[in-house]
Design a protein around this motif. Structure first.
Motif, short mmCIF file in Angstrom:
data_model
loop_
_atom_site.label_atom_id
_atom_site.label_comp_id
_atom_site.label_asym_id
_atom_site.label_seq_id
_atom_site.Cartn_x
_atom_site.Cartn_y
_atom_site.Cartn_z
N TYR A 130 -10.39 12.86 -5.78
CA TYR A 130 -8.82 13.03 -5.51
C TYR A 130 -7.92 12.25 -6.22
O TYR A 130 -6.85 12.88 -6.82
CB TYR A 130 -8.87 12.75 -4.04
CG TYR A 130 -7.33 12.88 -3.39
CD1 TYR A 130 -6.81 14.12 -3.19
CD2 TYR A 130 -6.63 11.50 -3.05
CE1 TYR A 130 -5.60 14.48 -2.78
CE2 TYR A 130 -5.46 11.92 -2.67
CZ TYR A 130 -4.68 13.10 -2.38
OH TYR A 130 -3.62 13.18 -2.06
N LEU B 28 -9.94 -6.79 2.36
CA LEU B 28 -9.94 -7.05 1.08
C LEU B 28 -9.07 -5.55 0.20
O LEU B 28 -8.06 -5.68 -0.28
CB LEU B 28 -10.93 -7.08 0.19
CG LEU B 28 -11.75 -8.33 0.14
CD1 LEU B 28 -12.83 -8.62 -0.80
CD2 LEU B 28 -10.45 -9.60 -0.57
N GLY B 29 -9.71 -4.40 0.75
CA GLY B 29 -9.17 -3.24 0.39
C GLY B 29 -7.31 -2.90 1.02
O GLY B 29 -6.67 -2.61 0.13
N LEU C 215 -7.94 2.33 -3.34
CA LEU C 215 -7.65 1.47 -4.41
C LEU C 215 -7.49 2.23 -5.53
O LEU C 215 -6.42 1.97 -6.41
CB LEU C 215 -8.96 0.33 -4.66
CG LEU C 215 -8.96 -0.63 -3.33
CD1 LEU C 215 -10.24 -1.33 -3.60
CD2 LEU C 215 -7.54 -1.48 -3.24
N LEU D 143 -6.47 5.23 -5.89
CA LEU D 143 -5.22 6.11 -5.80
C LEU D 143 -4.17 4.94 -6.24
O LEU D 143 -3.12 5.46 -7.11
CB LEU D 143 -4.97 6.52 -4.40
CG LEU D 143 -3.98 7.78 -4.33
CD1 LEU D 143 -4.77 8.93 -5.02
CD2 LEU D 143 -4.10 8.15 -2.68
N THR D 144 -4.23 3.88 -5.81
CA THR D 144 -2.94 2.90 -5.90
C THR D 144 -2.93 2.60 -7.27
O THR D 144 -2.06 2.56 -8.02
CB THR D 144 -3.54 1.54 -5.25
OG1 THR D 144 -3.89 1.76 -3.88
CG2 THR D 144 -2.60 0.56 -5.35
N GLY E 3 -5.45 -5.32 -1.08
CA GLY E 3 -5.11 -4.85 -2.50
C GLY E 3 -3.91 -3.44 -2.35
O GLY E 3 -3.09 -3.52 -3.13
N MET E 4 -4.07 -2.82 -1.43
CA MET E 4 -2.85 -1.52 -1.00
C MET E 4 -1.67 -2.35 -0.77
O MET E 4 -0.77 -1.74 -1.24
CB MET E 4 -3.67 -0.75 0.17
CG MET E 4 -4.59 0.16 -0.62
SD MET E 4 -4.60 1.68 0.01
CE MET E 4 -5.36 1.62 1.63
N PHE F 233 0.18 -3.34 -3.87
CA PHE F 233 0.42 -2.46 -4.87
C PHE F 233 1.64 -1.80 -4.30
O PHE F 233 2.79 -1.78 -4.83
CB PHE F 233 -0.55 -1.19 -4.79
CG PHE F 233 -0.14 0.14 -5.41
CD1 PHE F 233 0.32 0.11 -6.63
CD2 PHE F 233 0.17 1.30 -4.57
CE1 PHE F 233 0.74 1.12 -7.49
CE2 PHE F 233 0.56 2.32 -4.87
CZ PHE F 233 0.73 2.33 -6.67
N GLN G 270 4.47 -3.82 -5.09
CA GLN G 270 5.19 -3.82 -6.40
C GLN G 270 5.92 -2.48 -6.51
O GLN G 270 6.88 -2.60 -7.21
CB GLN G 270 3.89 -3.60 -7.34
CG GLN G 270 3.44 -5.16 -7.88
CD GLN G 270 2.04 -4.96 -8.69
OE1 GLN G 270 1.56 -3.83 -9.08
NE2 GLN G 270 1.43 -6.05 -8.94
N ASN H 4 -12.64 3.01 0.97
CA ASN H 4 -11.73 1.87 0.50
C ASN H 4 -11.43 2.00 -0.92
O ASN H 4 -10.30 2.01 -1.54
CB ASN H 4 -12.76 0.79 0.79
CG ASN H 4 -12.11 -0.73 0.85
OD1 ASN H 4 -11.18 -0.82 -0.40
ND2 ASN H 4 -12.28 -1.38 1.71
N LEU I 188 -8.04 -5.80 -9.14
CA LEU I 188 -8.26 -4.58 -8.55
C LEU I 188 -9.68 -3.84 -8.85
O LEU I 188 -10.50 -3.67 -8.07
CB LEU I 188 -7.15 -3.68 -8.74
CG LEU I 188 -6.57 -2.69 -7.93
CD1 LEU I 188 -6.35 -3.35 -6.43
CD2 LEU I 188 -5.80 -1.81 -8.53
N LEU J 299 -12.24 -5.68 -7.26
CA LEU J 299 -12.37 -5.40 -5.88
C LEU J 299 -13.20 -4.05 -5.44
O LEU J 299 -14.11 -3.96 -4.66
CB LEU J 299 -10.75 -5.21 -5.25
CG LEU J 299 -10.44 -6.30 -4.59
CD1 LEU J 299 -8.90 -6.04 -4.08
CD2 LEU J 299 -11.13 -6.57 -3.10
N SER K 176 -1.18 10.27 1.82
CA SER K 176 -2.60 9.74 1.45
C SER K 176 -3.02 8.35 1.75
O SER K 176 -4.04 8.02 2.40
CB SER K 176 -2.78 10.17 -0.07
OG SER K 176 -1.79 9.82 -0.95
N GLY K 177 -2.05 7.68 1.51
CA GLY K 177 -2.31 5.85 1.59
C GLY K 177 -2.70 5.76 2.92
O GLY K 177 -3.90 5.17 3.02
#
Lengths: 402, 434
Positions: free
Chosen positions: B417, A294-295, B327, B329-330, A298-299, A302, A305, B323, B19, B22, A16-17
């Motif tokens: 989702y 920015l998105g 985020l 999902l994360t 952020g990913m 994550f 981490q 986007n 987050l 954002l 998914s990511g």
């Protein structure tokens, strides 16, 4: 690049990511490529030179409501007054103002017999006297200006003279000089005495915008309202806006004098829709890139981490800091490359749709290409910051928690 | 339970401020851009005739010669307008054009000023539902026998007479005395659909004089004059008998039957004119009755640019959605251990799902509110920078309602989702690793 294989297989396993990132990049390429194409097209429109000393030419309207007034005589008198004002370089009456969005359009034919004569392209139809050329500040490249005795008092006089732009001459006669040629409007014969290098018309969106004609007619006084053009140095314009009504009212108070605009101001109004479009789309592009990066940041944060332990282990097993940064960058580039390929296809599809529905020109290939390049840069920046932090994870972290 | 979820959502948002910020930012920018272009679109696409839209018809005639104009002209010739004015089928009808006159009153303190004036018939006021405060339109007799009568707006009345009810007073147009017969309330339909010729978003006139005065007073035409053949117009009389188009004509036709009858009546007029050598494009000479919706389309009130902007901003919103989806999902996956524990101690999947959807809605609402602020700011900047008409950039009332709906809808869509993934968390995995 040596670890590209494990990166791809890990990307394929965590579906998914990367899929989301891919979608985002595809959409971004499609939007940014088309938006920047539209922007550059609009800016090119706005950049076209008018041929006129725009900041120096002031237009205004005189509305005479004195029933006893002889409008024709008053027009001649008013022009003399205008030319005597301090700061005025030249002045003329006119039937229309360049770039103003309203004016006259007309057409000549090249012979007296309407059955056989061919039509010249449609043009903006200026009527002015021998002072108009100097008032606009346009350049005469061939022939001569009007003689004062040539100026007619109305457009219906049977034999007249005109100046045409080079663009019209080239469109109809090619390399042949148009000087001395006679063109017709019904039974009126017009002799071309000069060629102007460049003079635009009134409607910025017209396809005949570059075609203009000045016919030797003093149109002032034909109706109760007359438009005048005055040329002066830009620093004198403000004072003239006060002096002109004062001087003309002194001559006869029964009139309204208003609508003072320079041609530069008319340009601003006429192109404001295009400027608005370019501005809105620019805002859209900047924000889009901002959001995407920015998105992405952020990913990646994550992911780091989640993979802290994994990174620590790799570091403990001998990976250098640069290797860790490269890992994340490569991951990004793999997704970007896939996104770019699909994105370019999507961009041209979107361009096709816009072309079909809104008659935009075909999207040039440079725009998707530059967009993709730009995305590589932006995403690199977005990834490199968190990735460097990931590289700082000490190897001891991996061993400690075991 | 809802408020409990709301509380949990709020705590969760505060736990990951960056987050969450954002996500709110992303959704707000997407909404801001979409609302801005949607607002401009909506104002331009607005049909001010409302329920009268399919009754009011602009009459367009194919009076040009062959191979000249490719479309019906929006304006018609004076001679055709004069014939249409004799029609008995419409419930109301009016010919019209715009002129300008120097206005004065007996009040010496007010300087003369030039104003646009609508030259029209008495039917104008009922056609376009113009609200009268005092008096009314001139009588139908005046439409045939010219008289110096005038209908003015409230503001003009205030300015020149210092009062709203100025019926019976005298106003001078180009130094001719006109008697005020009616005063109308502020009236400014946007777009200016009855005559979009010189700008669809210009202000309506506030001075109205009888059309029958046109040949007498020779009012200058402050609109377009279109010709398809060369005709020098030296005198006003030349203009009246010429083939030049410069008059707008509107008719109120109640139903399909009336439209059919009217069309047939005009058709017979065209045939009669053809015998006299007019309407020479025999294959196409015809009449088109454009109702208001069609009329706005013919006049291109809604620019193509606006459609492009709406399309692109919709795509933009999609990017924002994707986007946020990533985020969310994360964020949710990070919380999987916590959810595992909740599941283990009895929370059902449905409850977990609901909890996360509430959180997502909260984010959407925040983003929507911020987005509305963006749009408001952006529209203000645009008005300042591009001297746009206020009407175009005022935030439409319905948008205060639509914006939060779009924002929450978008957020819910994006959250579907991630919430589904998280609610399928296996408690055992996380319990084991504790």
């Amino acid at each position: 690049m040596r670890n590209i294989k494990p990166i791809i297989s890990s990307l394929l396993r965590s579906k998914s990511g990367p899929v989301l990132l891919l979608t985002q990049i595809v959409l971004s390429v499609a939007i940014v490529a088309n938006a920047s194409f539209i922007i550059s097209e609009r800016l090119a429109l706005i950049d076209r030179p008018s041929g006129i000393a725009e900041a120096q030419v002031l237009s205004f309207r005189v509305y005479n409501f004195d029933p006893a007034m002889d409008l024709r005589k008053q027009n001649q008198q008013d022009q003399l007054i205008l030319r005597d004002l301090p700061g005025v370089i030249a002045a003329t009456s006119t039937n229309m103002v360049p770039l103003s969005g309203s004016g006259w359009g007309d057409r000549y034919v090249d012979g007296p017999d309407p059955e056989t004569a061919k039509s010249l392209p449609g043009f903006s139809f200026y009527m002015g006297n021998e002072h108009m050329l100097n008032t606009f500040g346009v350049k005469l490249v061939e022939g001569r200006n009007f003689y004062p005795e040539e100026i007619k008092m109305g457009p219906a006089a049977k034999s007249q003279t005109a100046l045409i732009t080079k663009s019209i001459a080239e469109a109809h006669w090619g390399d042949e000089s148009p000087l001395g040629k006679v063109v017709y409007q019904q039974d009126i014969a017009i002799t071309i005495v000069g060629v102007i290098e460049r003079l635009q018309g009134a409607w910025v969106d017209s396809s005949n915008f570059e075609y203009s004609v000045i016919q030797a007619v003093d149109f002032g006084g034909a109706m109760s309202s007359t438009t005048y053009l005055v040329r002066a140095k830009p620093q004198d314009i403000a004072q003239l806006k006060l002096d002109i009504p004062k001087a003309l009212h002194l001559e006869n108070p029964n009139r309204v004098i208003d609508e003072f605009y320079t041609v530069a101001e008319h340009r601003g109004h006429s192109y404001s829709n295009h400027e608005l479009m370019a501005a809105l789309l620019s805002v859209m592009i900047v924000l889009l890139l901002l959001i995407t990066s920015l998105g992405l940041t952020g990913m990646v944060m994550f992911n780091i981490q989640r993979r802290t332990k994994q990174i620590g282990t790799r570091r403990a097993l001998g990976a250098r800091k640069a290797d860790i940064v490269w890992y994340f960058l490569t991951e990004n580039y793999v997704i970007c490359a896939a996104g770019a390929v699909i994105g370019v296809v999507a961009a041209s599809q979107l361009g096709q749709q816009l072309m079909n529905h809104y008659s935009l020109p075909q999207l040039a290939w440079q725009y998707p290409a530059v967009t993709v390049l730009g995305l590589f840069v932006v995403t690199t920046l977005a990834v490199i910051l968190p990735a460097r932090r990931a590289a700082d994870i000490p190897p001891s972290l991996a061993t400690r928690s075991v | 339970m809802f408020f409990y979820y709301l509380d949990m959502g709020w705590r969760s948002i505060r736990k990951t401020p960056v987050l969450s910020a954002l996500m709110v930012l992303a959704i707000s920018i997407g909404i801001g851009i979409t609302i801005t272009s949607l607002n401009i679109y909506q104002v331009m696409a607005f049909n001010p005739a409302a329920e009268r839209s399919d009754q009011l018809h602009a009459v367009q005639l194919w009076s040009q010669g062959p191979d000249t104009w490719d479309d019906y002209s929006t304006i018609i010739t004076y001679q055709d307008a004069m014939h249409l004015r004799t029609g008995a089928i419409p419930r109301a009808q009016a010919a019209m054009f715009r002129t300008g006159q120097a206005i004065q009153s007996d009040n010496p303190d007010v300087l003369p000023e030039l104003r646009s004036v609508r030259v029209t018939d008495s039917g104008f006021f009922s056609l376009f539902s113009v609200p009268f405060l005092h008096g009314g339109a001139w009588t139908e007799v005046v439409d045939q026998q010219p008289a110096y009568e005038i209908v003015i707006g409230k503001a003009v009345s205030q300015k020149y007479f210092g009062k709203v009810n100025s019926v019976g007073e005298v106003l001078y147009l180009n130094r001719k005395p006109y008697q005020v017969v009616g005063v109308i309330d502020d009236w400014n339909p946007s777009p200016k659909y009855y005559d979009p010729t010189n700008g669809s978003f210009n202000d309506a006139e506030s001075l109205f004089v009888p059309f029958s005065l046109a040949p007498v007073e020779e009012f200058a035409v402050w609109g377009n004059t279109n010709g398809w053949q060369f005709e020098p117009m030296v005198t006003y009389g030349d203009r009246l008998v010429s083939e030049k188009s410069w008059v707008l004509f509107w008719a109120d036709l109640a139903d399909e039957q009336a439209r059919e009858d009217y069309r047939a009546w005009i058709q017979s007029y065209i045939e009669q004119q053809q015998e006299m050598g007019r309407f020479t494009d025999t294959a196409k000479a015809d009449v088109q009755l454009a109702d208001v919706a069609k009329w706005l389309e013919v006049n291109k009130v809604l620019r193509k640019d606006n459609k492009i902007l709406v399309a692109l901003s919709a795509l933009f919103l999609c990017v924002c959605l994707v986007n946020i989806l990533g985020l969310l999902l994360t964020k949710f996956l990070k919380r999987a251990p916590e959810v595992g524990v909740r599941r283990a101690i009895g929370a059902s999947r449905r409850q977990i799902f609901a909890q996360h959807m509430v959180e997502v809605t909260l984010i959407g609402l925040l983003g929507g509110a911020l987005g509305l602020l963006w749009a408001w700011g952006l529209l203000h900047v645009l008005t300042e920078r591009f001297h746009m008409d206020d009407a175009l950039t005022r935030l439409d009332a319905t948008l205060w309602f639509i914006t939060p709906s779009i924002a929450m809808g978008a957020a819910l869509l994006a959250g579907l989702y991630p919430a589904w993934v998280i609610c399928r968390t296996q408690p055992s995995v996380y319990l084991k690793s504790q």
